[in-house]
Write a protein that holds these residues in place. Structure first.
Motif, PDB file in Angstrom:
ATOM      1  N   ILE A 122      -2.590  -2.159   6.711  1.00 16.32           N
ATOM      2  CA  ILE A 122      -2.526  -3.155   5.639  1.00 16.32           C
ATOM      3  C   ILE A 122      -3.046  -4.506   6.126  1.00 16.32           C
ATOM      4  O   ILE A 122      -3.725  -5.227   5.385  1.00 16.32           O
ATOM      5  N   GLU A 123      -2.748  -4.857   7.372  1.00 11.86           N
ATOM      6  CA  GLU A 123      -3.181  -6.149   7.900  1.00 11.86           C
ATOM      7  C   GLU A 123      -4.696  -6.234   8.063  1.00 11.86           C
ATOM      8  O   GLU A 123      -5.259  -7.327   8.155  1.00 11.86           O
ATOM      9  N   LYS A 124      -5.363  -5.089   8.068  1.00 12.86           N
ATOM     10  CA  LYS A 124      -6.829  -5.072   8.135  1.00 12.86           C
ATOM     11  C   LYS A 124      -7.467  -4.824   6.762  1.00 12.86           C
ATOM     12  O   LYS A 124      -8.693  -4.805   6.633  1.00 12.86           O
ATOM     13  N   ALA A 125      -6.632  -4.639   5.758  1.00 17.67           N
ATOM     14  CA  ALA A 125      -7.141  -4.312   4.424  1.00 17.67           C
ATOM     15  C   ALA A 125      -7.599  -5.564   3.677  1.00 17.67           C
ATOM     16  O   ALA A 125      -7.290  -6.694   4.055  1.00 17.67           O
ATOM     17  N   LYS A 126      -8.360  -5.340   2.608  1.00 18.03           N
ATOM     18  CA  LYS A 126      -8.824  -6.421   1.734  1.00 18.03           C
ATOM     19  C   LYS A 126      -8.433  -6.091   0.300  1.00 18.03           C
ATOM     20  O   LYS A 126      -8.356  -4.931  -0.081  1.00 18.03           O
ATOM     21  N   LEU A 127      -8.200  -7.149  -0.478  1.00 16.28           N
ATOM     22  CA  LEU A 127      -7.794  -6.972  -1.871  1.00 16.28           C
ATOM     23  C   LEU A 127      -8.712  -7.781  -2.770  1.00 16.28           C
ATOM     24  O   LEU A 127      -9.032  -8.934  -2.473  1.00 16.28           O
ATOM     25  N   GLN A 128      -9.154  -7.187  -3.863  1.00 13.29           N
ATOM     26  CA  GLN A 128      -9.971  -7.912  -4.819  1.00 13.29           C
ATOM     27  C   GLN A 128      -9.632  -7.455  -6.236  1.00 13.29           C
ATOM     28  O   GLN A 128      -9.108  -6.358  -6.436  1.00 13.29           O
ATOM     29  N   TYR A 129      -9.935  -8.318  -7.209  1.00 17.91           N
ATOM     30  CA  TYR A 129      -9.662  -7.983  -8.599  1.00 17.91           C
ATOM     31  C   TYR A 129     -10.666  -6.938  -9.066  1.00 17.91           C
ATOM     32  O   TYR A 129     -11.868  -7.056  -8.810  1.00 17.91           O
ATOM     33  N   GLY A 130     -10.173  -5.910  -9.754  1.00 18.08           N
ATOM     34  CA  GLY A 130     -11.051  -4.825 -10.160  1.00 18.08           C
ATOM     35  C   GLY A 130     -11.293  -4.726 -11.658  1.00 18.08           C
ATOM     36  O   GLY A 130     -12.049  -3.868 -12.111  1.00 18.08           O
ATOM     37  N   GLY A 131     -10.664  -5.601 -12.453  1.00 18.13           N
ATOM     38  CA  GLY A 131     -10.868  -5.578 -13.893  1.00 18.13           C
ATOM     39  C   GLY A 131     -10.061  -4.489 -14.593  1.00 18.13           C
ATOM     40  O   GLY A 131      -9.199  -3.842 -13.995  1.00 18.13           O
ATOM     41  N   ILE A 132     -10.366  -4.273 -15.868  1.00 19.96           N
ATOM     42  CA  ILE A 132      -9.676  -3.250 -16.658  1.00 19.96           C
ATOM     43  C   ILE A 132     -10.027  -1.866 -16.123  1.00 19.96           C
ATOM     44  O   ILE A 132     -11.155  -1.618 -15.707  1.00 19.96           O
ATOM     45  N   LEU A 133      -9.051  -0.977 -16.120  1.00 22.11           N
ATOM     46  CA  LEU A 133      -9.254   0.377 -15.621  1.00 22.11           C
ATOM     47  C   LEU A 133     -10.306   1.089 -16.479  1.00 22.11           C
ATOM     48  O   LEU A 133     -10.030   1.520 -17.594  1.00 22.11           O
ATOM     49  N   LYS A 134     -11.502   1.201 -15.957  1.00 17.97           N
ATOM     50  CA  LYS A 134     -12.641   1.690 -16.735  1.00 17.97           C
ATOM     51  C   LYS A 134     -12.501   3.136 -17.164  1.00 17.97           C
ATOM     52  O   LYS A 134     -12.972   3.527 -18.220  1.00 17.97           O
ATOM     53  N   SER A 135     -11.839   3.940 -16.385  1.00 22.64           N
ATOM     54  CA  SER A 135     -11.767   5.365 -16.687  1.00 22.64           C
ATOM     55  C   SER A 135     -10.997   5.640 -17.973  1.00 22.64           C
ATOM     56  O   SER A 135     -11.084   6.721 -18.526  1.00 22.64           O
ATOM     57  N   GLN A 136     -10.232   4.646 -18.446  1.00 22.52           N
ATOM     58  CA  GLN A 136      -9.439   4.859 -19.656  1.00 22.52           C
ATOM     59  C   GLN A 136     -10.039   4.174 -20.881  1.00 22.52           C
ATOM     60  O   GLN A 136      -9.519   4.288 -21.981  1.00 22.52           O
ATOM     61  N   LEU A 137     -11.158   3.467 -20.725  1.00 20.12           N
ATOM     62  CA  LEU A 137     -11.699   2.688 -21.832  1.00 20.12           C
ATOM     63  C   LEU A 137     -12.072   3.557 -23.029  1.00 20.12           C
ATOM     64  O   LEU A 137     -11.989   3.120 -24.167  1.00 20.12           O
ATOM     65  N   GLY A 138     -12.488   4.767 -22.789  1.00 16.97           N
ATOM     66  CA  GLY A 138     -12.907   5.620 -23.890  1.00 16.97           C
ATOM     67  C   GLY A 138     -11.756   6.245 -24.640  1.00 16.97           C
ATOM     68  O   GLY A 138     -11.945   6.827 -25.700  1.00 16.97           O
ATOM     69  N   TYR A 140      -8.880   4.584 -25.639  1.00 12.17           N
ATOM     70  CA  TYR A 140      -8.170   3.655 -26.497  1.00 12.17           C
ATOM     71  C   TYR A 140      -9.122   2.939 -27.453  1.00 12.17           C
ATOM     72  O   TYR A 140     -10.295   2.761 -27.168  1.00 12.17           O
ATOM     73  N   SER A 141      -8.590   2.493 -28.579  1.00 11.47           N
ATOM     74  CA  SER A 141      -9.372   1.685 -29.503  1.00 11.47           C
ATOM     75  C   SER A 141      -9.490   0.274 -28.942  1.00 11.47           C
ATOM     76  O   SER A 141      -8.731  -0.132 -28.061  1.00 11.47           O
ATOM     77  N   LYS A 142     -10.454  -0.469 -29.476  1.00 10.93           N
ATOM     78  CA  LYS A 142     -10.677  -1.839 -29.004  1.00 10.93           C
ATOM     79  C   LYS A 142      -9.419  -2.685 -29.155  1.00 10.93           C
ATOM     80  O   LYS A 142      -9.097  -3.504 -28.299  1.00 10.93           O
ATOM     81  N   SER A 143      -8.689  -2.465 -30.250  1.00 11.76           N
ATOM     82  CA  SER A 143      -7.490  -3.256 -30.509  1.00 11.76           C
ATOM     83  C   SER A 143      -6.376  -2.975 -29.506  1.00 11.76           C
ATOM     84  O   SER A 143      -5.464  -3.777 -29.329  1.00 11.76           O
ATOM     85  N   SER A 144      -6.440  -1.817 -28.845  1.00  5.50           N
ATOM     86  CA  SER A 144      -5.402  -1.446 -27.880  1.00  5.50           C
ATOM     87  C   SER A 144      -5.785  -1.811 -26.449  1.00  5.50           C
ATOM     88  O   SER A 144      -5.040  -1.524 -25.518  1.00  5.50           O
ATOM     89  N   GLU A 145      -6.930  -2.478 -26.291  1.00  5.74           N
ATOM     90  CA  GLU A 145      -7.437  -2.761 -24.949  1.00  5.74           C
ATOM     91  C   GLU A 145      -6.472  -3.617 -24.132  1.00  5.74           C
ATOM     92  O   GLU A 145      -6.429  -3.521 -22.910  1.00  5.74           O
ATOM     93  N   GLU A 146      -5.681  -4.443 -24.832  1.00  9.22           N
ATOM     94  CA  GLU A 146      -4.747  -5.312 -24.114  1.00  9.22           C
ATOM     95  C   GLU A 146      -3.686  -4.510 -23.362  1.00  9.22           C
ATOM     96  O   GLU A 146      -3.021  -5.030 -22.467  1.00  9.22           O
ATOM     97  N   TYR A 147      -3.513  -3.237 -23.732  1.00  5.02           N
ATOM     98  CA  TYR A 147      -2.507  -2.421 -23.073  1.00  5.02           C
ATOM     99  C   TYR A 147      -3.080  -1.583 -21.933  1.00  5.02           C
ATOM    100  O   TYR A 147      -2.349  -0.854 -21.274  1.00  5.02           O
ATOM    101  N   LEU A 148      -4.380  -1.682 -21.732  1.00  2.00           N
ATOM    102  CA  LEU A 148      -4.970  -0.986 -20.589  1.00  2.00           C
ATOM    103  C   LEU A 148      -4.586  -1.710 -19.308  1.00  2.00           C
ATOM    104  O   LEU A 148      -4.540  -2.941 -19.276  1.00  2.00           O
ATOM    105  N   PRO A 149      -4.316  -0.974 -18.225  1.00  2.00           N
ATOM    106  CA  PRO A 149      -3.981  -1.649 -16.974  1.00  2.00           C
ATOM    107  C   PRO A 149      -5.168  -2.404 -16.398  1.00  2.00           C
ATOM    108  O   PRO A 149      -6.294  -1.930 -16.443  1.00  2.00           O
TER     109      PRO A 149
END
Length: 214
Positions: A122-138, A140-149
């Motif tokens: 862990i002390e050698k690991a790196k962390l970065q923001y990855g955005g909305i979980l793309k694999s689940q975008l298809g 959900y509806s656009k209106s439900s996007e706020e509930y995607l991780p």
């Protein structure tokens, strides 16, 4: 649909997320005692400082395939990566002391693999923001996007080779069919799962400052 959307907005406006966040410890214990009791069972008595859902990014899945195709050149990396070929089932992170536990499940939700990353990894690991979980975008509806991780990607150095895995900002929630028309109950449960999940990265970064992002 218009009526449901209006009701959704009304119910959502009644939730004070900042107030809900102060109940983190309560919600964590409730989820561990109820829907995610298997995590405590899998940890075999070890403490659970924080937990959330996880996933294997496509880049890691590709790396696994390359390892298998190339005859597995990096033994240390392959020992972990070969376990990550099944990526469609639920996965979880548990922070326990100085160790990060990654759990993957099979198609019926039983434990499939348990991988432990110790503090040296862990002390050698790196962390970065990855955005909305793309694999689940298809799904959900656009209106439900706020509930995607939304995800953070943690990348470990395994003997000079990178291995990336995703951390979700909420614990996975599958709506009970009996609750489909009970929006208030759904949103209360979603908030509980969000409060517990989004705290994971903060707690992880407090323990391992090298994971803090500029």
């Amino acid at each position: 649909m218009i009526i449901m959307n209006k009701k959704h907005k009304t119910v959502k406006s009644e939730i004070d997320l900042d107030s809900e966040r102060t109940k983190y410890q309560q919600y964590k214990q409730e989820l561990l005692a109820q829907d995610f009791s298997k995590l405590a069972e899998w940890m075999k008595g070890k403490r659970i400082d924080a937990f959330t859902s996880a996933s294997v990014p496509q880049s890691t899945a590709n790396k696994v395939q390359e390892l298998v195709t190339d005859g597995i050149k990096n033994v240390a990396l392959s020992a972990i990566s070969v376990k990550l070929r099944r990526i469609e089932t639920d996965c979880f992170w548990v922070l326990s002391g100085n160790d990060l536990h990654f759990f993957s499940t099979d198609t019926v939700g039983e434990l499939d693999e348990h991988i432990v990353f110790d503090n040296f990894r862990i002390e050698k690991a790196k962390l970065q923001y990855g955005g909305i979980l793309k694999s689940q975008l298809g799904v959900y509806s656009k209106s439900s996007e706020e509930y995607l991780p939304k995800t953070h990607v943690i990348t470990f150095d395994i003997d000079g080779s990178p291995l990336s895995l995703e951390i979700h900002d909420r614990v996975n929630y599958m709506v009970d069919p009996e609750d489909l028309l009970n929006l208030k109950k759904q949103l209360k449960i979603r908030v509980k799962h969000q409060v517990v999940g989004e705290k994971f990265v903060e707690i992880l970064q407090d323990k391992f400052p090298n994971l803090k992002m500029s």
